[in-house]
Scaffold this motif. Structure first.
Motif, PDB file in Angstrom:
ATOM      1  N   GLY A  21       0.890  -1.490   0.095  1.00 43.53           N
ATOM      2  CA  GLY A  21       0.069  -0.245  -0.072  1.00 43.53           C
ATOM      3  C   GLY A  21       0.806   1.290   0.137  1.00 43.53           C
ATOM      4  O   GLY A  21       2.153   1.091  -0.011  1.00 43.53           O
ATOM      5  N   HIS A  23       1.856   3.082   2.157  1.00 44.23           N
ATOM      6  CA  HIS A  23       2.965   3.384   2.957  1.00 44.23           C
ATOM      7  C   HIS A  23       4.502   2.707   2.606  1.00 44.23           C
ATOM      8  O   HIS A  23       5.473   2.877   3.147  1.00 44.23           O
ATOM      9  CB  HIS A  23       2.549   3.212   4.499  1.00 44.23           C
ATOM     10  CG  HIS A  23       2.106   1.930   4.678  1.00 44.23           C
ATOM     11  ND1 HIS A  23       0.877   1.258   3.973  1.00 44.23           N
ATOM     12  CD2 HIS A  23       2.753   0.603   5.258  1.00 44.23           C
ATOM     13  CE1 HIS A  23       0.820   0.016   4.353  1.00 44.23           C
ATOM     14  NE2 HIS A  23       1.808  -0.408   5.032  1.00 44.23           N
ATOM     15  N   SER A  29       2.138   2.634  -5.330  1.00 42.85           N
ATOM     16  CA  SER A  29       0.993   3.585  -4.771  1.00 42.85           C
ATOM     17  C   SER A  29       1.611   4.371  -3.869  1.00 42.85           C
ATOM     18  O   SER A  29       0.701   5.308  -3.433  1.00 42.85           O
ATOM     19  CB  SER A  29      -0.078   2.516  -4.097  1.00 42.85           C
ATOM     20  OG  SER A  29       0.651   1.607  -3.066  1.00 42.85           O
ATOM     21  N   PHE A  41      -5.683   1.084  -6.561  1.00 49.90           N
ATOM     22  CA  PHE A  41      -6.587   1.655  -5.799  1.00 49.90           C
ATOM     23  C   PHE A  41      -8.137   1.057  -5.828  1.00 49.90           C
ATOM     24  O   PHE A  41      -9.161   1.561  -4.991  1.00 49.90           O
ATOM     25  CB  PHE A  41      -6.847   3.136  -5.759  1.00 49.90           C
ATOM     26  CG  PHE A  41      -5.484   3.813  -5.178  1.00 49.90           C
ATOM     27  CD1 PHE A  41      -5.579   4.187  -3.836  1.00 49.90           C
ATOM     28  CD2 PHE A  41      -4.439   3.887  -5.872  1.00 49.90           C
ATOM     29  CE1 PHE A  41      -4.300   4.872  -3.389  1.00 49.90           C
ATOM     30  CE2 PHE A  41      -3.097   4.589  -5.368  1.00 49.90           C
ATOM     31  CZ  PHE A  41      -3.384   4.910  -3.877  1.00 49.90           C
ATOM     32  N   GLN A  64      -6.313  -5.950  -1.749  1.00 53.98           N
ATOM     33  CA  GLN A  64      -7.148  -5.179  -0.522  1.00 53.98           C
ATOM     34  C   GLN A  64      -8.330  -4.587  -0.971  1.00 53.98           C
ATOM     35  O   GLN A  64      -8.439  -4.327  -2.036  1.00 53.98           O
ATOM     36  CB  GLN A  64      -6.013  -4.189   0.335  1.00 53.98           C
ATOM     37  CG  GLN A  64      -4.824  -4.781   0.888  1.00 53.98           C
ATOM     38  CD  GLN A  64      -5.311  -5.952   2.183  1.00 53.98           C
ATOM     39  OE1 GLN A  64      -6.155  -5.581   2.589  1.00 53.98           O
ATOM     40  NE2 GLN A  64      -4.795  -6.981   2.099  1.00 53.98           N
ATOM     41  N   GLU A  65      -8.924  -4.062  -0.054  1.00 51.54           N
ATOM     42  CA  GLU A  65     -10.269  -3.385  -0.182  1.00 51.54           C
ATOM     43  C   GLU A  65     -10.170  -2.290  -1.128  1.00 51.54           C
ATOM     44  O   GLU A  65      -8.853  -1.666  -1.070  1.00 51.54           O
ATOM     45  CB  GLU A  65     -11.056  -2.985   0.964  1.00 51.54           C
ATOM     46  CG  GLU A  65     -10.527  -2.122   1.859  1.00 51.54           C
ATOM     47  CD  GLU A  65      -9.272  -2.681   2.982  1.00 51.54           C
ATOM     48  OE1 GLU A  65      -8.722  -1.650   3.757  1.00 51.54           O
ATOM     49  OE2 GLU A  65      -9.090  -3.901   2.993  1.00 51.54           O
ATOM     50  N   GLU A  66     -10.985  -1.852  -1.749  1.00 53.20           N
ATOM     51  CA  GLU A  66     -10.955  -0.560  -2.468  1.00 53.20           C
ATOM     52  C   GLU A  66     -10.198   0.528  -1.949  1.00 53.20           C
ATOM     53  O   GLU A  66     -11.047   1.032  -0.564  1.00 53.20           O
ATOM     54  CB  GLU A  66     -12.320  -0.160  -3.204  1.00 53.20           C
ATOM     55  CG  GLU A  66     -12.376   0.746  -4.466  1.00 53.20           C
ATOM     56  CD  GLU A  66     -13.603   0.848  -5.145  1.00 53.20           C
ATOM     57  OE1 GLU A  66     -13.697   1.653  -6.235  1.00 53.20           O
ATOM     58  OE2 GLU A  66     -14.587  -0.170  -4.953  1.00 53.20           O
ATOM     59  N   HIS A  68      -7.297   1.133  -0.900  1.00 55.63           N
ATOM     60  CA  HIS A  68      -6.360   0.643   0.110  1.00 55.63           C
ATOM     61  C   HIS A  68      -4.872   0.438  -0.835  1.00 55.63           C
ATOM     62  O   HIS A  68      -3.800   0.837  -0.364  1.00 55.63           O
ATOM     63  CB  HIS A  68      -6.068  -0.599   0.892  1.00 55.63           C
ATOM     64  CG  HIS A  68      -5.140  -0.986   1.567  1.00 55.63           C
ATOM     65  ND1 HIS A  68      -4.782  -0.141   2.829  1.00 55.63           N
ATOM     66  CD2 HIS A  68      -4.137  -1.914   1.693  1.00 55.63           C
ATOM     67  CE1 HIS A  68      -3.565  -0.695   3.440  1.00 55.63           C
ATOM     68  NE2 HIS A  68      -3.576  -1.737   2.515  1.00 55.63           N
ATOM     69  N   SER A  70      -3.078  -2.049  -2.508  1.00 59.16           N
ATOM     70  CA  SER A  70      -2.104  -3.128  -2.130  1.00 59.16           C
ATOM     71  C   SER A  70      -2.106  -4.139  -3.588  1.00 59.16           C
ATOM     72  O   SER A  70      -3.315  -4.319  -3.914  1.00 59.16           O
ATOM     73  CB  SER A  70      -2.402  -3.997  -0.896  1.00 59.16           C
ATOM     74  OG  SER A  70      -2.054  -2.983   0.140  1.00 59.16           O
TER      75      SER A  70
END
Length: 157
Positions: A21, A23, A29, A41, A64-66, A68, A70
């Motif tokens: 993600g 970070h 991303s 995303f 991952q969920e929308e 995030h 990843s």
């Protein structure tokens, strides 16, 4: 993994890298939402396909969920059926499977490009740092590369 076209190609995923993600400084991303990263995303289960070095396609699975952003990069495949080219490395596997930018955003539950669970099998997974992300500071040392121990199709043991 199955890819349809003129010939149905089938291969087993044997090596991947996780990108966690915005970070994660090695993840695309980390630069935020851009036209290139928009798919990351989006909802999980879609292909994030991009060009590197102006010549090689890479394919990732959004995980991952929308929102995030990843994804998991596919690094190597073991050919199962109708795959004749080398598959050890992200650029080689996309070439062997016929994957290019036209499949960016593609739903991986579709008939023509999808990933299936092969069922239970006994394997040993090795964890190592990702390849080619030295620029990412402490993220370069994280054990986010995973491969099947002893598999001959892993890109770099």
């Amino acid at each position: 993994m199955h890819v349809d076209g003129d010939v149905r190609r089938v291969a087993r995923i044997v090596e991947v890298e996780a990108y966690l993600g915005p970070h994660d400084l090695a993840a695309h991303s980390s630069k935020g939402l851009t036209p290139r990263t928009r798919v990351m995303f989006g909802p999980p289960g879609h292909a994030y396909v991009y060009l590197i070095y102006g010549m090689h396609w890479c394919v990732n699975v959004v995980t991952q969920e929308e929102g995030h952003a990843s994804a998991v990069l596919l690094r190597a495949l073991e050919p199962v059926r109708n795959v004749t080219l080398r598959t050890q490395g992200p650029g080689l596997l996309t070439k062997a499977m016929g994957i290019d930018g036209r499949l960016n955003g593609h739903d991986l539950l579709s008939r023509d490009l999808h990933i299936v669970d092969p069922g239970p099998e006994k394997i040993s997974i090795v964890r190592r740092p990702r390849i080619g992300v030295d620029y990412a500071g402490h993220w370069a040392k994280r054990l986010l590369r995973f491969y099947i121990r002893g598999n001959a199709y892993v890109s770099r043991p």
